[in-house]
Write an enzyme that holds these catalytic residues in place. Structure first.
Site, mmCIF file in Angstrom:
data_model
loop_
_atom_site.group_PDB
_atom_site.id
_atom_site.type_symbol
_atom_site.label_atom_id
_atom_site.label_comp_id
_atom_site.label_asym_id
_atom_site.label_seq_id
_atom_site.Cartn_x
_atom_site.Cartn_y
_atom_site.Cartn_z
ATOM 1 N N LYS A 109 -5.186 -3.087 1.756
ATOM 2 C CA LYS A 109 -5.910 -2.087 0.972
ATOM 3 C C LYS A 109 -5.767 -2.268 -0.540
ATOM 4 O O LYS A 109 -6.665 -1.890 -1.306
ATOM 5 C CB LYS A 109 -5.452 -0.684 1.363
ATOM 6 C CG LYS A 109 -5.861 -0.252 2.767
ATOM 7 C CD LYS A 109 -7.365 -0.104 2.890
ATOM 8 C CE LYS A 109 -7.783 0.479 4.232
ATOM 9 N NZ LYS A 109 -9.247 0.632 4.342
ATOM 10 N N GLU A 131 -10.352 8.899 -0.670
ATOM 11 C CA GLU A 131 -10.075 9.460 0.643
ATOM 12 C C GLU A 131 -9.121 8.524 1.361
ATOM 13 O O GLU A 131 -8.975 7.358 0.989
ATOM 14 C CB GLU A 131 -11.371 9.606 1.454
ATOM 15 C CG GLU A 131 -11.763 8.404 2.275
ATOM 16 C CD GLU A 131 -12.081 7.139 1.491
ATOM 17 O OE1 GLU A 131 -11.817 6.039 2.024
ATOM 18 O OE2 GLU A 131 -12.592 7.227 0.352
ATOM 19 N N SER A 402 -3.554 -6.961 9.232
ATOM 20 C CA SER A 402 -4.081 -6.146 8.138
ATOM 21 C C SER A 402 -3.047 -5.225 7.504
ATOM 22 O O SER A 402 -3.197 -4.828 6.363
ATOM 23 C CB SER A 402 -5.266 -5.305 8.632
ATOM 24 O OG SER A 402 -4.863 -4.461 9.701
#
Length: 434
Positions: A109, A131, A402
């Site tokens: 991220k 968010e 991830s």
């Protein structure tokens, strides 16, 4: 500098693979994508599209050079490509792990969050909103905002807050305000809607850092381009380590940011199969009367519709109402998917597959005790797929790890206690403490 001119930065050259041009001009991926937003948001969308073209595509004022420098120094890129020795032996194929779990913050991220917060500074914005579902995007945005000295507010569903307390604490440690969202089921869909409402009222001084390849143009292409560093590195690393490209790339898919990040530089290589692994939840059946889809498999089971500013594949009932989704992993618990992934599935370029909660939990424990890597529950779906379908894959498989599983330990303990999971630790020690 135009897109066709040479760039002085390495990323400028890497980003010009033909497949990366898709959607940049009009935000359309076939019939998907677009800008389905209230009129009040159009000035902000147009301003962002202009900034994306100038700074991200054309490297105005050296934006991309600074972005890559900060990704290296603050984020810790490049991340390794590791051969998974025991999984390779188990499946009789070469399995390589792209270790995005080792990026600062523990997930992919940061690639996008750092890019967007830096872009907001170049645009002269004074406030960041975002968010989050599993909390990884919120954590990454909070870290990037603290790093770049920007005030930040994170919207998070009340249900997800309770499931992801460590990440909520990390966001607060970084100085961000976390606002609970109590509407609906209190998950990612509602958090995105609430953040959109905030942005509509504060567009002049606020930038909304969308966490995935969803939303109105230019978000899907911009987030993809920031995350494409994953596949840029993986491509070079695979060739360096093996002498050729992978036969398969596997990534879990919720909204799709890590998925397209892992796929972007391989889309034009027809010899490389791309597998998007969605959350099959408890079943792929839907309960229209209750308005619930006990899965988050939009690519596998969704139908065309509009959500959060873009046309894409969605979980919806026969009347077109968005259904509540489910996954054992908060970050995959979303009723839609990025429009580019929807397009690539329709084109036959991406293979959509669904892995249920049980197989994901088994993948979580298997990677932990075979390779010493505790994955995020999102990532665990990719390893569930690898276990079930390794015989269908080629000789050289890259799996995108991830994120790491620290944030999911409470959920994993609870879910494991309720199931008979192979290779799981003995849960009796937790008797009385659950």
């Amino acid at each position: 500098m135009s897109e066709t001119e040479s760039s002085t930065s390495e990323v400028g050259e890497l980003s010009r693979r033909p497949g990366r041009e898709r959607g940049r001009e009009d935000g359309k991926f076939g019939r998907y994508g677009g800008q389905y937003v209230p009129e009040a948001l159009m000035p902000a969308i147009e301003e962002l599209a202009d900034a994306y073209e100038r700074y991200v595509l054309n490297n105005e004022d050296g934006f991309m050079d600074e972005f890559r420098e900060r990704l290296a120094d603050f984020g810790g890129r490049p991340t390794p490509l590791q051969r998974a020795d025991r999984l390779s032996e188990r499946y009789d194929t070469e399995v390589y792990l792209k270790r995005e779990d080792l990026l600062h913050g523990g997930a992919h991220k940061l690639n996008n969050a750092l890019g967007q917060v830096l872009l907001a500074k170049y645009m002269g914005k004074e406030r960041i909103i975002a968010e989050t579902g599993a909390g990884q995007h919120g954590t990454a945005t909070a870290m990037a905002a603290a790093h770049l000295d920007m005030p930040c507010t994170i919207y998070m569903g009340e249900r997800d807050i309770n499931r992801q307390r460590p990440n909520v604490f990390r966001m607060k440690l970084n100085g961000s305000e976390v606002k609970p969202v109590t509407t609906g089921r209190g998950t990612l869909k509602e958090a995105i809607s609430e953040t959109m409402r905030d942005w509509a009222a504060t567009v002049e001084d606020t930038h909304y850092v969308i966490g995935s390849i969803v939303g109105p143009h230019p978000f899907p292409v911009m987030v993809r381009d920031f995350q494409a560093v994953i596949s840029e590195e993986a491509r070079e690393q695979t060739v360096e380590k093996t002498g050729g490209l992978p036969t398969d790339v596997v990534a879990c898919a919720g909204g799709g940011s890590n998925t397209m990040g892992a796929f972007a530089d391989f889309v034009d290589d027809e010899s490389v199969a791309l597998h998007a692994v969605e959350a099959g939840g408890s079943t792929l059946e839907v309960d229209e009367e209750a308005g619930v889809a006990p899965n988050s498999a939009s690519l596998f089971a969704g139908e065309e519709g509009v959500l959060h500013g873009a046309r894409t594949k969605l979980l919806q009932d026969s009347d077109g109402q968005i259904m509540e989704s489910h996954s054992v992993s908060s970050g995959l618990d979303y009723a839609g998917v990025g429009p580019e992934l929807a397009y690539l599935v329709d084109e036959g370029r991406v293979d959509p597959v669904a892995v249920d909660d049980d197989a994901a939990l088994e993948g979580f424990h298997r990677l932990s005790n075979t390779e010493g890597i505790i994955p995020a529950l999102e990532t665990a779906h990719a390893f569930g797929y690898l276990e079930e379908h390794h015989e269908d894959l080629g000789e050289r498989v890259v799996v995108n790890v991830s994120g790491r599983g620290d944030k999911d330990l409470d959920a994993a303990i609870e879910e494991t206690d309720q199931r008979d999971v192979p290779n799981a630790p003995d849960m009796s020690m937790f008797t009385g403490g659950m």
